[in-house]
Write a protein that holds these residues in place. Structure first.
Motif, short mmCIF file in Angstrom:
data_model
loop_
_atom_site.label_atom_id
_atom_site.label_comp_id
_atom_site.label_asym_id
_atom_site.label_seq_id
_atom_site.Cartn_x
_atom_site.Cartn_y
_atom_site.Cartn_z
N ALA A 1 0.83 -1.21 0.00
CA ALA A 1 0.00 0.00 0.00
C ALA A 1 0.86 1.25 0.00
CB ALA A 1 -0.93 -0.01 1.21
N GLY B 1 -6.18 2.89 2.28
CA GLY B 1 -6.18 1.84 1.26
C GLY B 1 -7.46 1.04 1.24
N ARG C 1 -7.45 -2.28 0.59
CA ARG C 1 -7.09 -3.69 0.71
C ARG C 1 -7.69 -4.30 1.99
NH1 ARG C 1 -4.68 -5.63 -3.75
NH2 ARG C 1 -3.28 -7.00 -2.57
#
Length: 762
Positions: A303, A346, A348
């Motif tokens: 990231a 991020g 994710r």
């Protein structure tokens, strides 16, 4: 704008036209998707606000009490007053009024305090049984209490089961019409009195009016106007900060060690993306961390842009990026802050690593494990839940570390319609990752994590917050007789590199421990160090005398190092005639170098095919052989490159971006200008000229909301144009559903065939 300040509008568009610029600005800030592209006028703005997609985005960001109010409005018969709504949710009017003002500001509700109405899209999104209540019937029941009592106590038990939903029940198919006289079972007695109605031959449903009566006028069994409490264990703030800072430094070390290892032994990129399970397990062993932690470390580094897939030859491998070298030049506080900001914003969902892909399109895909660094870890909900989780930790009273369950419940109250079980898992993962990042200690939010509660904190702000807790780097170590070295704090980068070259990390923490061994000392010699250099470095950087066992170890490895030597060679040539090889070495063939190992053997770093071609060009006739001396017979082969790897990415286009104040002002000016143009246009022009599709949809949508008559010009599939007056009831999925008074029947019309539309007054 408060409920009491609003006059009774006939449509949502009319209501929006009466709003001032501040109210429109609030709407656009909270529903930025309405501004993209900029609507032509208020009618188009209202039409866009009443679409299912836009309304769903707005509802999904409401908290539990906001959704409860919408469900209650959807369940109660229109028009609904604020007093009736407050009674329906069993809350004081003073509690309901400010929340209703927020829903009005979002254009999910329109009207006045005495006549509140939901936009049609909200009704559709909440479903046919809002708050677990059945459909409205047109029957007039009379004295409901008497009807229920006449049905008998066993029939009342059936009603009690249906009261709080679901409002449907299964029954055996009736063989004959049921009357009050012929009814035998409890359900038949209810059917005969109209207290339940058949939905199909095997299902009965409780009418909404009966359900509301049985609930005593309440729509919902209970409501929570405020979020649930955050409870947990008592902790000390200073200990929390120290524990969190220690975890933060550990994370920086783990990222450094993991990426350094990737640079030495880059693992291949899987065909489906990501890093393999075996490679992840191997990396975890080398950096001394759990597999789950190692996966999270790699994801955080990814990231932050510190690791990427890089082509090496014909395949891709995971390698540190140039940004990693820049990151190493930063101080510890800024290195940590860069990792945190990258993780915080991020998309994710790190907790998915190691799970099966439940969203796969095929059975094989659903069996596939989700790997670390894989492209399918992105989830739009992840950053939103991450923010809410940290907000929950920030809302906790000082000295309390909230339990995971209470944080999950708190976040669920704020986003009841977002994610369900997956949302709850994201909360748990966010708590785990926050501890790994050093944002929390002992389960409580640390002081240096609080800047994340502000809007978009910078790396410098985060680094400044943790700096008082970060020890200054040291350049000295403590050597011990058991062949270990203790670093009493974070080491200066150059010292850490030198020590890592000659010793292996045995344990991390505030005082890292390194162990010397034959293998680690040999590694230093392989890197070009000499025994004298190692002795001098150890003496210069140790606060304690260099232990004799360590001195003996260095000298012993030095004596044996380099006795046996090896090198690389791609091609060898052997010839019994030494003169031939002598002439070959002195011939200086272009692009080829030779080195003589023995009178009859020379080697070259060039590949065999290149050497063979050069020798033949020089007029020689060499014969190729295999490794074991067998003559190699070559055949013509066709070389083909590997096909490009197919990559996929998720579409996050429905994520609206926040608008700036200047953008909001520009949208409002455009809408106001469009309203002035529409007001100046003669009414005859509207019918005579085709209208733009967006304007047509806006007119029809507003008519459906207001239940008003509308004139349309329609072209059928034969190309025949006709004009008619209809009463729109629904605009969705490219179709208009409308009641035609001339036929007393509902009809559907393809929107793309409606060339013009305008409201009919009166």
């Amino acid at each position: 704008m408060t409920t009491s300040e609003r006059s009774r509008p006939r449509t949502l568009a009319e209501a929006l036209r009466s709003w001032d610029d501040a109210a429109l600005g609030t709407l656009l800030q909270h529903r930025p998707d309405l501004a993209m592209p900029i609507p032509a006028d208020t009618s188009q703005l209202a039409a866009r606000a009443t679409t299912n997609a836009s309304a769903a985005r707005a509802i999904n960001r409401l908290d539990e009490f906001g959704v409860d109010l919408l469900e209650s409005l959807s369940a109660l018969p229109e028009p609904v007053s604020l007093t009736d709504l407050a009674a329906g949710v069993d809350q004081p009017v003073e509690t309901v009024r400010p929340r209703m003002d927020e829903l009005l500001d979002l254009a999910l509700v329109w009207g006045t305090e005495d006549d509140l109405r939901l936009i049609r899209a909200v009704h559709e999104l909440l479903g046919p049984t809002p708050a677990g209540l059945g459909p409205i019937t047109t029957r007039h029941f009379g004295d409901l209490d008497k009807l229920i009592a006449d049905a008998g106590p066993d029939a009342r038990e059936v009603l009690d089961k249906l009261t709080w939903g679901p409002p449907t029940g299964s029954v055996e198919k009736a063989e004959r019409p049921v009357t009050i006289a012929s009814a035998r079972t409890p359900v038949e007695r209810l059917l005969a009195r109209g207290l339940v109605v058949p939905r199909d031959p095997n299902t009965v449903v409780l009418p909404r009016q009966i359900g509301l009566h049985l609930r005593g006028g309440r729509v919902l069994a209970s409501t929570r106007p405020t979020p649930p409490p955050l409870d947990g264990k008592t902790v000390t703030a200073s200990i929390v900060d120290r524990a969190a800072a220690g975890a933060a430094l550990d994370l920086v070390r783990q990222v450094d060690r993991a990426l350094e290892q990737l640079g030495l032994e880059p693992p291949p990129v899987l065909r489906t993306g990501g890093i393999g399970v075996r490679e992840l397990r191997s990396l975890a062993g080398k950096i001394g961390a759990e597999e789950s932690t190692t996966g999270a470390v790699l994801e955080i580094a990814y990231a932050a842009g510190l690791v990427a897939a890089v082509e090496i030859g014909t395949s891709e491998h995971w390698l540190p990026t140039n940004a990693y070298d820049d990151w190493l030049e930063l101080d510890l506080a800024h290195r940590w802050a860069q990792l945190v900001t990258a993780w915080f914003g991020g998309m994710r969902a790190i907790g998915l690593i190691g799970r099966r892909d439940s969203g796969g399109s095929t059975a094989a895909a659903r069996e596939r494990l989700i790997n670390a660094l894989a492209p399918d870890l992105e989830r739009l909900l992840a950053p939103e839940v991450r923010v809410l989780t940290l907000n929950a930790l920030g809302e906790t009273p000082a000295g309390i570390a909230p339990s995971t369950h209470s944080v999950v419940t708190w976040v669920a109250w704020h986003r009841p319609r977002r994610g369900g079980q997956f949302r709850d898992e994201l909360v748990e993962w966010a708590i785990t990752e926050a501890a790994l990042l050093g944002l929390t200690g002992l389960g409580a939010l640390a002081t240096h994590g609080r800047p994340l509660l502000e809007q978009e904190p910078t790396v410098d702000e985060l680094a400044k917050a943790i700096s008082p807790l970060v020890p200054d780097p040291v350049s000295e170590i403590l050597l011990q007789a058991d062949l270990t070295a203790v670093a009493p704090g974070p080491l200066v980068r150059s010292v850490q590199d030198d020590l890592s070259a000659m010793a292996d990390v045995e344990s991390q923490g505030g005082a890292a421990v390194y162990r010397f061994s034959e293998g680690s000392v040999r590694r230093a010699f392989d890197l070009g160090r000499t025994a004298d250099q190692l002795h001098k470095w150890l003496a210069d950087h140790s606060r304690t005398p260099v232990p004799q066992p360590l001195t003996y170890l260095v000298d012993d490895v030095a004596r044996r190092h380099g006795v046996l030597r090896l090198g690389t060679a791609s091609t060898y040539l052997r010839c019994d005639d030494e003169d031939v090889l002598t002439q070959l070495i002195s011939s200086n063939l272009p692009g080829v170098r030779f080195r003589r190992l023995a009178p009859t053997v020379v080697v070259s770093p060039s590949p065999p095919d290149v050497v063979l071609s050069r020798l033949r060009d020089a007029g020689l006739a060499p014969l190729a052989e295999t490794f074991d001396g067998v003559v190699h017979v070559s055949t013509a082969t066709t070389r083909r490159g590997d096909p490009p790897r197919r990559r996929t990415s998720r579409d996050f286009a429905d994520s609206a971006v926040d608008l700036t104040d200047d953008q909001v002002k520009a949208v409002i000016e455009k809408v106001r200008a469009g309203d002035r143009l529409a007001a100046d246009r003669p009414a005859d022009d509207v019918a005579a000229e085709p209208t733009a599709p967006a304007e047509t949809i806006a007119v029809l949508t507003n008519a459906a909301e207001a239940h008003s008559r509308t004139w349309i010009s329609y072209v059928d599939h034969n190309g025949t144009a006709s004009e008619r007056i209809v009463e729109p009831t629904r605009v969705a999925d490219g179709w208009l559903t409308a009641y035609d008074p001339s036929t007393n029947q509902p009809h559907t019309y393809a929107l793309h065939r409606i060339s013009s539309a305008r409201a009919v007054e009166g």
